[in-house]
Design an enzyme around this catalytic site. Structure first.
Site, PDB file in Angstrom:
ATOM      1  N   GLY A 238       0.700  -1.295   0.157  1.00  0.00           N
ATOM      2  CA  GLY A 238      -0.063   0.190   0.070  1.00  0.00           C
ATOM      3  C   GLY A 238       0.948   1.408   0.053  1.00  0.00           C
ATOM      4  O   GLY A 238       0.257   2.298   0.056  1.00  0.00           O
ATOM      5  N   GLU A 287       4.114  -6.339   1.577  1.00  0.00           N
ATOM      6  CA  GLU A 287       3.780  -6.861   0.310  1.00  0.00           C
ATOM      7  C   GLU A 287       3.452  -5.443  -0.565  1.00  0.00           C
ATOM      8  O   GLU A 287       2.572  -5.479  -1.283  1.00  0.00           O
ATOM      9  CB  GLU A 287       2.466  -7.512   0.418  1.00  0.00           C
ATOM     10  N   PRO A 288       4.671  -4.890  -0.736  1.00  0.00           N
ATOM     11  CA  PRO A 288       4.514  -3.651  -1.670  1.00  0.00           C
ATOM     12  C   PRO A 288       4.557  -4.128  -3.017  1.00  0.00           C
ATOM     13  O   PRO A 288       5.193  -4.939  -3.514  1.00  0.00           O
ATOM     14  CB  PRO A 288       5.784  -2.832  -1.375  1.00  0.00           C
ATOM     15  N   CYS A 356     -13.322   3.033 -28.873  1.00  0.00           N
ATOM     16  CA  CYS A 356     -14.794   3.720 -28.977  1.00  0.00           C
ATOM     17  C   CYS A 356     -15.534   3.853 -27.771  1.00  0.00           C
ATOM     18  O   CYS A 356     -16.633   3.350 -27.373  1.00  0.00           O
ATOM     19  CB  CYS A 356     -15.567   2.878 -29.863  1.00  0.00           C
ATOM     20  N   GLU A 357     -14.984   4.531 -26.765  1.00  0.00           N
ATOM     21  CA  GLU A 357     -15.497   4.825 -25.663  1.00  0.00           C
ATOM     22  C   GLU A 357     -14.997   6.368 -25.061  1.00  0.00           C
ATOM     23  O   GLU A 357     -13.869   6.634 -25.313  1.00  0.00           O
ATOM     24  CB  GLU A 357     -15.039   4.077 -24.344  1.00  0.00           C
TER      25      GLU A 357
HETATM   26  N1  LLP Z   1      -1.331  -7.050  -0.601  1.00  0.00           N
HETATM   27  C1  LLP Z   1      -2.657  -6.996  -0.814  1.00  0.00           C
HETATM   28  C2  LLP Z   1      -3.254  -7.973   0.085  1.00  0.00           C
HETATM   29  C3  LLP Z   1      -3.299  -6.494  -1.694  1.00  0.00           C
HETATM   30  O1  LLP Z   1      -4.420  -6.611  -1.978  1.00  0.00           O
HETATM   31  C4  LLP Z   1      -2.432  -5.584  -2.509  1.00  0.00           C
HETATM   32  C5  LLP Z   1      -3.145  -4.633  -3.567  1.00  0.00           C
HETATM   33  C6  LLP Z   1      -1.126  -5.387  -2.247  1.00  0.00           C
HETATM   34  C7  LLP Z   1      -0.500  -6.116  -1.178  1.00  0.00           C
HETATM   35  C8  LLP Z   1      -0.259  -4.483  -3.141  1.00  0.00           C
HETATM   36  O2  LLP Z   1      -0.639  -3.293  -2.889  1.00  0.00           O
HETATM   37  P1  LLP Z   1       0.208  -2.008  -3.356  1.00  0.00           P
HETATM   38  O3  LLP Z   1       1.712  -1.913  -2.649  1.00  0.00           O
HETATM   39  O4  LLP Z   1       0.513  -2.194  -4.978  1.00  0.00           O
HETATM   40  O5  LLP Z   1      -0.530  -0.845  -3.154  1.00  0.00           O
HETATM   41  N2  LLP Z   1      -5.116  -1.411  -9.784  1.00  0.00           N
HETATM   42  C9  LLP Z   1      -5.224  -0.695  -8.596  1.00  0.00           C
HETATM   43  C10 LLP Z   1      -4.582  -1.025  -7.224  1.00  0.00           C
HETATM   44  C11 LLP Z   1      -5.198  -2.488  -6.668  1.00  0.00           C
HETATM   45  C12 LLP Z   1      -4.392  -2.714  -5.669  1.00  0.00           C
HETATM   46  C13 LLP Z   1      -4.800  -4.042  -4.971  1.00  0.00           C
HETATM   47  N3  LLP Z   1      -4.393  -4.749  -3.868  1.00  0.00           N
HETATM   48  C14 LLP Z   1      -4.331   0.745  -9.109  1.00  0.00           C
HETATM   49  O6  LLP Z   1      -3.957   0.666 -10.298  1.00  0.00           O
HETATM   50  O7  LLP Z   1      -4.127   1.454  -8.362  1.00  0.00           O
END
Ligand code: LLP
Length: 432
Positions: A238, A287-288, A356-357
């Site tokens: 996150g 979990e980045p 086309c959107e």
């Molecule tokens: N761990 C879990 C359980 C998650 O659900 C996610 C992301 C992550 C780690 C990694 O998150 P990050 O560090 O990348 O923020 N498609 C969206 C983002 C969806 C994130 C889903 N889960 C976007 O383009 O912003």
């Protein structure tokens, strides 16, 4: 920080001019900087060094094999959400024993595959899933390592579509129910309770919600740790990145500006969280995804047409929402830079794709230099949730991907062809 910079008016990825790559590989084209990937990983890894920890790169953010290999070589673990992602980690030379398997809907065959490959932990999102993992493990005569995903019900103050840690979301197990479920899980013979996990959302730009969630969950973790000899606590991913001013501000010293001072850095994250986490004595997992891959990639596209309507200047490019859906889906901002730096007139422009959107746009009313047919642009910060969310909408082939390392560049995914898209389809046998 990243390694996309102008050198003599040409936008480079590390030591390679993006125009050279656009000519060689065609467009739309994803280009990743290996050095940026590695450095982001190392920054977080170093910041967390005072505790026993493992950074598990979120494969969902960018699952290209060359990207996964780069991170595996740095010592990364992986956060996976499907059997397919586990297969990718293995194909890239990553270690299944450093994988945590998350997701609310793991199927029996995915659980079997992960058990056979010996993943480090299943991050379990419901009691029903716990029962299923126990049954599958029993059948395979294995002990499944599990952690429950706690939903701390903390608002991450991010986009609604990427908030995960409140009771409005489908994710995790409600804070109040967690202890009772651990107690029942402890009685299931084929499970080993290995840890606790949480994740409150994505693209968080301040450390406060992380701290709030950790503080809330900490006493629970301590009670569980005392009862079940847990090994790890995963605080999820996150960490947000800067999508906005970076390069385009033109300030060479951008990192000293006020905006930069407010951003969430691994140092700030670690300084606030380590004093809370360290006394636990547990292994800390993170979990980045976006933090590592986001600013390590760009999407290069070519201007096909310039179209002026009564009101607007449209740059119609050859990339579209099927290649990068974030602006359409999350109203996300991606910085847009010409591959050749231009001086002179600035025109308020909409950069749009051919789909086309009306949602098929990359920006609206953005001040951009005057550009014409054949000019190339780069959409920055496209390394996370870019190619991985691409589709064949409008029967558009998936883009090619390139990895750069210093002055070297390698195609790491060939451009898909229309023939390949059609290959798996057929006409019903009763058609006339
Ligand atoms: N761990 C879990 C359980 C998650 O659900 C996610 C992301 C992550 C780690 C990694 O998150 P990050 O560090 O990348 O923020 N498609 C969206 C983002 C969806 C994130 C889903 N889960 C976007 O383009 O912003």
């Amino acid at each position: 920080m990243h390694h996309f910079h102008y050198v003599e008016k040409k936008l480079h990825c590390e030591g390679v001019a993006l125009e050279t790559l656009a000519r060689k590989f065609g467009t739309p084209l994803y280009v990743y900087s290996q050095r940026t990937l590695a450095e982001h990983f190392q920054k977080l890894d170093r910041a967390m060094a005072p505790v026993d920890h493992l950074v598990c790169f979120a494969v969902k953010s960018n699952s290209n094999l060359a990207v996964l290999r780069t991170l595996a070589d740095e010592g990364s673990g992986f956060d996976i959400v499907s059997g397919g992602e586990l297969a990718r980690v293995i194909a890239a030379g990553g270690d299944a024993r450093k994988c945590v398997f998350a997701g609310v809907g793991k199927t029996t065959s995915e659980i079997e595959f992960a058990l056979r490959r010996g993943v480090y932990s299943f991050n379990v999102e419901s009691e029903a899933e716990l029962q299923r993992i126990n049954a599958v493990a029993g059948r395979l005569k294995k002990i499944a390592p599990v952690a429950l995903r706690v939903n701390p019900n903390v608002d991450a103050h991010t986009h609604a579509k990427i908030t995960t840690g409140t009771y409005e979301n489908k994710f995790g197990i409600a804070f109040e129910q967690v202890e009772a479920i651990y107690a029942r899980a402890a009685k299931l013979k084929n499970l080993r309770l290995r840890g606790v996990q949480m994740h409150i959302g994505s693209q968080l730009t301040s450390v406060a919600p992380f701290e709030q969630a950790v503080r809330k969950v900490l006493p629970l973790v301590q009670r569980l740790q005392a009862k079940y000899a847990l090994e790890f606590f995963s605080i999820g991913g996150g960490l947000g990145i800067v999508y906005d001013p970076a390069l385009a501000s033109g300030a060479a010293n951008w990192w000293q500006t006020k905006a930069a001072k407010n951003i969430l850095t691994p140092q700030k994250y670690a300084t606030r969280l380590l004093p809370l986490l360290r006394p636990l004595g547990l292994k800390i997992l993170m979990e980045p995804g976006r933090f590592i891959s986001g600013n390590a990639g760009v999407l290069v596209t070519r201007v096909e047409y310039v179209k002026r309507t009564g009101k607007k200047n449209f740059l119609i490019v050859d990339a579209a929402m099927n290649d990068l859906i974030r602006p359409a889906f999350y109203d996300a901002h991606h910085e847009i830079l010409p591959l050749t730096q231009k001086s002179g007139a600035i025109i308020s422009s909409d950069v749009v794709g051919p789909i086309c959107e009306s949602g098929d746009y990359f920006c609206k009313d953005r001040p951009l230099p005057k550009l014409g047919e054949g000019d190339h642009l780069a959409l920055l910060s496209a390394g996370a949730y870019g190619f991985v969310m691409a589709s064949n909408y409008n029967t558009r082939p998936l883009a090619a991907e390139v990895l750069v390392n210093g002055r070297k560049a390698a195609g790491v995914r060939r451009r898909q062809t229309v023939k390949e898209i059609l290959a798996d389809e057929k006409i019903a046998p009763w058609a006339k």
